[in-house]
Design a protein around this motif. Structure first.
Motif, PDB file in Angstrom:
ATOM      1  N   MET A   1      13.225 114.325 -57.986  1.00  0.00           N
ATOM      2  CA  MET A   1      12.534 115.017 -56.936  1.00  0.00           C
ATOM      3  C   MET A   1      12.800 114.292 -55.617  1.00  0.00           C
ATOM      4  N   LYS A   2      13.172 115.036 -54.597  1.00  0.00           N
ATOM      5  CA  LYS A   2      13.515 114.460 -53.305  1.00  0.00           C
ATOM      6  C   LYS A   2      12.294 114.480 -52.400  1.00  0.00           C
ATOM      7  N   ARG A   3      12.022 113.352 -51.799  1.00  0.00           N
ATOM      8  CA  ARG A   3      10.900 113.272 -50.875  1.00  0.00           C
ATOM      9  C   ARG A   3      11.345 113.695 -49.488  1.00  0.00           C
ATOM     10  N   SER A   4      10.436 114.318 -48.784  1.00  0.00           N
ATOM     11  CA  SER A   4      10.704 114.703 -47.404  1.00  0.00           C
ATOM     12  C   SER A   4      10.696 113.466 -46.519  1.00  0.00           C
ATOM     13  N   ASP A   5      11.422 113.511 -45.426  1.00  0.00           N
ATOM     14  CA  ASP A   5      11.449 112.382 -44.499  1.00  0.00           C
ATOM     15  C   ASP A   5      10.048 112.036 -44.005  1.00  0.00           C
ATOM     16  N   ARG A   6       9.163 113.020 -43.958  1.00  0.00           N
ATOM     17  CA  ARG A   6       7.823 112.793 -43.419  1.00  0.00           C
ATOM     18  C   ARG A   6       6.900 112.082 -44.399  1.00  0.00           C
ATOM     19  N   THR A   7       7.218 112.091 -45.685  1.00  0.00           N
ATOM     20  CA  THR A   7       6.317 111.501 -46.664  1.00  0.00           C
ATOM     21  C   THR A   7       6.715 110.083 -47.063  1.00  0.00           C
ATOM     22  N   VAL A   8       7.831 109.600 -46.598  1.00  0.00           N
ATOM     23  CA  VAL A   8       8.291 108.258 -46.943  1.00  0.00           C
ATOM     24  C   VAL A   8       8.003 107.331 -45.769  1.00  0.00           C
ATOM     25  N   ALA A   9       7.338 106.213 -46.062  1.00  0.00           N
ATOM     26  CA  ALA A   9       7.035 105.247 -45.004  1.00  0.00           C
ATOM     27  C   ALA A   9       8.322 104.679 -44.423  1.00  0.00           C
ATOM     28  N   LYS A  10       8.285 104.410 -43.145  1.00  0.00           N
ATOM     29  CA  LYS A  10       9.444 103.819 -42.477  1.00  0.00           C
ATOM     30  C   LYS A  10       9.138 102.366 -42.166  1.00  0.00           C
ATOM     31  N   ARG A  11      10.179 101.552 -42.174  1.00  0.00           N
ATOM     32  CA  ARG A  11      10.033 100.136 -41.859  1.00  0.00           C
ATOM     33  C   ARG A  11      11.024  99.760 -40.777  1.00  0.00           C
ATOM     34  N   ALA A  12      10.585  98.931 -39.892  1.00  0.00           N
ATOM     35  CA  ALA A  12      11.483  98.419 -38.846  1.00  0.00           C
ATOM     36  C   ALA A  12      12.439  97.418 -39.488  1.00  0.00           C
ATOM     37  N   THR A  13      13.662  97.420 -38.998  1.00  0.00           N
ATOM     38  CA  THR A  13      14.656  96.475 -39.506  1.00  0.00           C
ATOM     39  C   THR A  13      15.612  96.121 -38.383  1.00  0.00           C
ATOM     40  N   ASN A  14      16.339  95.084 -38.574  1.00  0.00           N
ATOM     41  CA  ASN A  14      17.344  94.687 -37.583  1.00  0.00           C
ATOM     42  C   ASN A  14      18.724  94.977 -38.142  1.00  0.00           C
ATOM     43  N   VAL A  15      19.566  95.539 -37.318  1.00  0.00           N
ATOM     44  CA  VAL A  15      20.958  95.759 -37.687  1.00  0.00           C
ATOM     45  C   VAL A  15      21.827  95.259 -36.544  1.00  0.00           C
ATOM     46  N   SER A  16      23.041  94.929 -36.884  1.00  0.00           N
ATOM     47  CA  SER A  16      23.987  94.499 -35.852  1.00  0.00           C
ATOM     48  C   SER A  16      25.072  95.554 -35.727  1.00  0.00           C
ATOM     49  N   ILE A  17      25.297  95.997 -34.499  1.00  0.00           N
ATOM     50  CA  ILE A  17      26.345  96.988 -34.237  1.00  0.00           C
ATOM     51  C   ILE A  17      27.160  96.501 -33.043  1.00  0.00           C
ATOM     52  N   ARG A  18      28.378  96.979 -33.003  1.00  0.00           N
ATOM     53  CA  ARG A  18      29.239  96.625 -31.860  1.00  0.00           C
ATOM     54  C   ARG A  18      28.561  97.067 -30.571  1.00  0.00           C
ATOM     55  N   SER A  19      28.610  96.209 -29.562  1.00  0.00           N
ATOM     56  CA  SER A  19      27.921  96.504 -28.308  1.00  0.00           C
ATOM     57  C   SER A  19      28.476  97.750 -27.619  1.00  0.00           C
ATOM     58  N   ASP A  20      29.783  97.995 -27.731  1.00  0.00           N
ATOM     59  CA  ASP A  20      30.354  99.183 -27.086  1.00  0.00           C
ATOM     60  C   ASP A  20      29.842 100.468 -27.750  1.00  0.00           C
ATOM     61  N   LEU A  21      29.691 100.429 -29.068  1.00  0.00           N
ATOM     62  CA  LEU A  21      29.155 101.610 -29.759  1.00  0.00           C
ATOM     63  C   LEU A  21      27.691 101.834 -29.412  1.00  0.00           C
ATOM     64  N   LEU A  22      26.938 100.765 -29.342  1.00  0.00           N
ATOM     65  CA  LEU A  22      25.523 100.867 -28.998  1.00  0.00           C
ATOM     66  C   LEU A  22      25.353 101.463 -27.608  1.00  0.00           C
ATOM     67  N   GLU A  23      26.120 100.978 -26.657  1.00  0.00           N
ATOM     68  CA  GLU A  23      26.023 101.487 -25.285  1.00  0.00           C
ATOM     69  C   GLU A  23      26.428 102.961 -25.214  1.00  0.00           C
ATOM     70  N   ALA A  24      27.511 103.308 -25.880  1.00  0.00           N
ATOM     71  CA  ALA A  24      27.959 104.710 -25.876  1.00  0.00           C
ATOM     72  C   ALA A  24      26.912 105.611 -26.539  1.00  0.00           C
ATOM     73  N   ALA A  25      26.306 105.152 -27.621  1.00  0.00           N
ATOM     74  CA  ALA A  25      25.279 105.937 -28.310  1.00  0.00           C
ATOM     75  C   ALA A  25      24.066 106.131 -27.409  1.00  0.00           C
ATOM     76  N   ARG A  26      23.662 105.079 -26.732  1.00  0.00           N
ATOM     77  CA  ARG A  26      22.513 105.194 -25.815  1.00  0.00           C
ATOM     78  C   ARG A  26      22.817 106.168 -24.686  1.00  0.00           C
ATOM     79  N   GLN A  27      24.005 106.061 -24.115  1.00  0.00           N
ATOM     80  CA  GLN A  27      24.380 106.964 -23.021  1.00  0.00           C
ATOM     81  C   GLN A  27      24.437 108.412 -23.491  1.00  0.00           C
ATOM     82  N   ALA A  28      24.823 108.621 -24.749  1.00  0.00           N
ATOM     83  CA  ALA A  28      24.925 109.982 -25.289  1.00  0.00           C
ATOM     84  C   ALA A  28      23.589 110.496 -25.809  1.00  0.00           C
TER      85      ALA A  28
END
Length: 80
Positions: A1-28
């Motif tokens: 049985m698949k849970r909906s995104d709304r019924t599953v608790a979310k947790r903060a986490t840290n990830v590392s991404i290339r700075s150029d991708l992060l900036e482009a994603a934010r701008q977009a």
């Protein structure tokens, strides 16, 4: 049985991404959390499919051998 995104608790986490991708994603205006969740769900589904195929390789091979030798139940009634 698949849970909906709304019924599953979310947790903060840290990830590392290339700075150029992060900036482009934010701008977009890309929602990083939603994008990561989608990518992880797709990757996990791919892994599950690959595992299933590996776990069932012998059965699939046996079925294919049977069909090669005996055909399928509908061979006599197909019009294509």
């Amino acid at each position: 049985m698949k849970r909906s995104d709304r019924t599953v608790a979310k947790r903060a986490t840290n990830v590392s991404i290339r700075s150029d991708l992060l900036e482009a994603a934010r701008q977009a205006g890309v929602n990083l959390s939603a994008t990561l969740e989608r990518a992880l769900a797709e990757e996990l589904a791919s892994i599950r499919r690959a595992r299933w195929r590996e776990e069932n390789r012998d059965a699939i091979e046996a079925y294919n051998d049977y069909v090669d030798a005996h055909g399928t139940f509908s061979d006599g009634v197909r019009s294509f």
